[in-house]
Design a protein around this motif. Structure first.
Motif, short mmCIF file in Angstrom:
data_model
loop_
_atom_site.label_atom_id
_atom_site.label_comp_id
_atom_site.label_asym_id
_atom_site.label_seq_id
_atom_site.Cartn_x
_atom_site.Cartn_y
_atom_site.Cartn_z
N SER A 17 19.41 34.13 -0.20
CA SER A 17 19.48 34.72 1.14
C SER A 17 18.28 35.62 1.43
O SER A 17 17.80 35.67 2.56
N LYS A 18 17.74 36.28 0.42
CA LYS A 18 16.51 37.08 0.63
C LYS A 18 15.33 36.18 0.95
O LYS A 18 14.49 36.51 1.80
N ILE A 19 15.23 35.07 0.22
CA ILE A 19 14.13 34.13 0.45
C ILE A 19 14.22 33.57 1.87
O ILE A 19 13.22 33.46 2.58
N LYS A 20 15.43 33.24 2.28
CA LYS A 20 15.65 32.62 3.58
C LYS A 20 15.15 33.51 4.72
O LYS A 20 14.55 33.03 5.68
N THR A 21 15.38 34.82 4.60
CA THR A 21 14.95 35.73 5.68
C THR A 21 13.44 35.94 5.68
O THR A 21 12.89 36.46 6.66
N ALA A 22 12.75 35.54 4.59
CA ALA A 22 11.31 35.78 4.50
C ALA A 22 10.48 34.65 5.08
O ALA A 22 9.25 34.74 5.10
N MET A 23 11.11 33.57 5.53
CA MET A 23 10.32 32.40 5.95
C MET A 23 11.03 31.54 7.00
O MET A 23 12.21 31.71 7.26
N SER A 24 10.26 30.61 7.56
CA SER A 24 10.79 29.68 8.56
C SER A 24 11.81 28.73 7.91
O SER A 24 11.75 28.51 6.69
N PRO A 25 12.72 28.17 8.72
CA PRO A 25 13.70 27.21 8.18
C PRO A 25 13.03 26.04 7.45
O PRO A 25 13.51 25.58 6.43
N ARG A 26 11.91 25.59 7.98
CA ARG A 26 11.21 24.46 7.38
C ARG A 26 10.68 24.80 5.98
O ARG A 26 10.83 24.04 5.03
N ARG A 27 10.08 25.98 5.88
CA ARG A 27 9.57 26.38 4.56
C ARG A 27 10.72 26.64 3.60
O ARG A 27 10.62 26.35 2.41
N PHE A 28 11.81 27.19 4.12
CA PHE A 28 12.98 27.43 3.28
C PHE A 28 13.51 26.11 2.70
O PHE A 28 13.86 26.04 1.52
N GLN A 29 13.53 25.07 3.52
CA GLN A 29 13.95 23.75 3.01
C GLN A 29 13.00 23.26 1.92
O GLN A 29 13.43 22.67 0.92
N HIS A 30 11.71 23.49 2.10
CA HIS A 30 10.71 23.13 1.07
C HIS A 30 11.03 23.85 -0.24
O HIS A 30 11.04 23.24 -1.31
N VAL A 31 11.33 25.13 -0.14
CA VAL A 31 11.62 25.94 -1.33
C VAL A 31 12.86 25.41 -2.05
O VAL A 31 12.86 25.29 -3.30
N LEU A 32 13.90 25.05 -1.31
CA LEU A 32 15.10 24.48 -1.96
C LEU A 32 14.77 23.14 -2.62
O LEU A 32 15.29 22.83 -3.70
N GLY A 33 13.89 22.38 -1.99
CA GLY A 33 13.45 21.11 -2.59
C GLY A 33 12.67 21.34 -3.88
O GLY A 33 12.85 20.61 -4.87
N VAL A 34 11.82 22.36 -3.88
CA VAL A 34 11.06 22.68 -5.10
C VAL A 34 12.02 23.12 -6.21
O VAL A 34 11.85 22.74 -7.38
N GLU A 35 13.04 23.89 -5.83
CA GLU A 35 14.02 24.31 -6.85
C GLU A 35 14.70 23.08 -7.48
O GLU A 35 14.83 22.98 -8.69
#
Ligand code: GDP
Ligand code: FE
Ligand code: FE
Length: 197
Positions: A17-35
């Motif tokens: 949830s901290k990561i999510k507030t630091a970036m756009s929805p699109r980048r957040f999806q990228h981050v979950l994909g990288v995870e």
């Protein structure tokens, strides 16, 4: 996934949830994909899955910060002043690692180093460094010529995937007449040209 709290002082859900507030929805999806990609690579290569998850979730934490934020951290943390000549593409990893430590309370040096190296790699990369470098390139949301080949290689041989990614990223940057960060050349000399020292 359940965290041991050895590397992050909270739950995965709190970190997400901290990561999510630091970036756009699109980048957040990228981050979950990288995870997702990093966890798979960690399992395939007998690495620490929790560290792979945390490093992946934070790797682009600072990507949407302003140039002046990065410049301030370079100065207050006394980082190499040469960094001031570069910009977001290198700052979000190298300087971003300092923000992750201060703002998220993640101090594990291997996790922070994997973030520092995720964009241009390095000659010396730990297993975690290689996992994050490759996961960033092959995550399920990526779509560019060669990504499927990169995924197949990564399933078989992580080091081969580091080499493939380094070569193709550099080819792309040269094609676009982009400036090459010197450390990217070191990565190339070691991982692609096979110059071992
Ligand atoms: P992202 O943060 O998930 O978008 O991926 P990266 O951290 O790997 O890369 C960030 C950006 O830096 C991408 O647009 C890369 O193409 C670019 N980049 C990587 N290496 C270099 C380099 O040596 N020179 C330049 N100019 N750009 C680079
Ligand atoms: Fe990045
Ligand atoms: Fe990324």
């Amino acid at each position: 996934m359940k965290y041991s709290q050895k590397y992050y002082p909270g739950t995965r859900e709190e970190l997400v949830s901290k990561i999510k507030t630091a970036m756009s929805p699109r980048r957040f999806q990228h981050v979950l994909g990288v995870e997702q990609a990093a966890i798979q690579l960690a399992k395939d290569n007998q690495a620490d899955v929790e560290k792979a998850s945390i490093a992946a979730l934070v790797h682009d934490y600072a990507k949407e910060r302003s140039d002046s934020d990065f410049q301030a951290v370079i100065q207050t943390k006394h980082l190499d002043p040469d960094l001031l000549r570069w910009d977001n593409f290198i700052w979000h990893g190298v300087v971003g690692a300092e923000m992750i430590a201060t703002e998220l309370g993640i101090t594990d040096p291997e996790i922070l180093d994997a973030v520092r190296k995720h964009t241009v790699g390095a000659k010396d990369m730990t297993l975690l460094d290689r996992i994050i470098y490759v996961a960033d390139y092959i995550e399920p949301g990526r779509d560019f010529p060669g990504v499927q080949e990169a995924r197949l290689i990564a399933q078989k041989d992580l080091n081969e995937a580091v080499s493939y990614e380094t070569q193709h990223t550099l080819e792309h940057l040269l094609q676009m007449k982009k400036v090459i960060y010197p450390a990217a050349m070191e990565t190339y000399n070691y991982w692609v040209a096979g110059k071992l020292d």
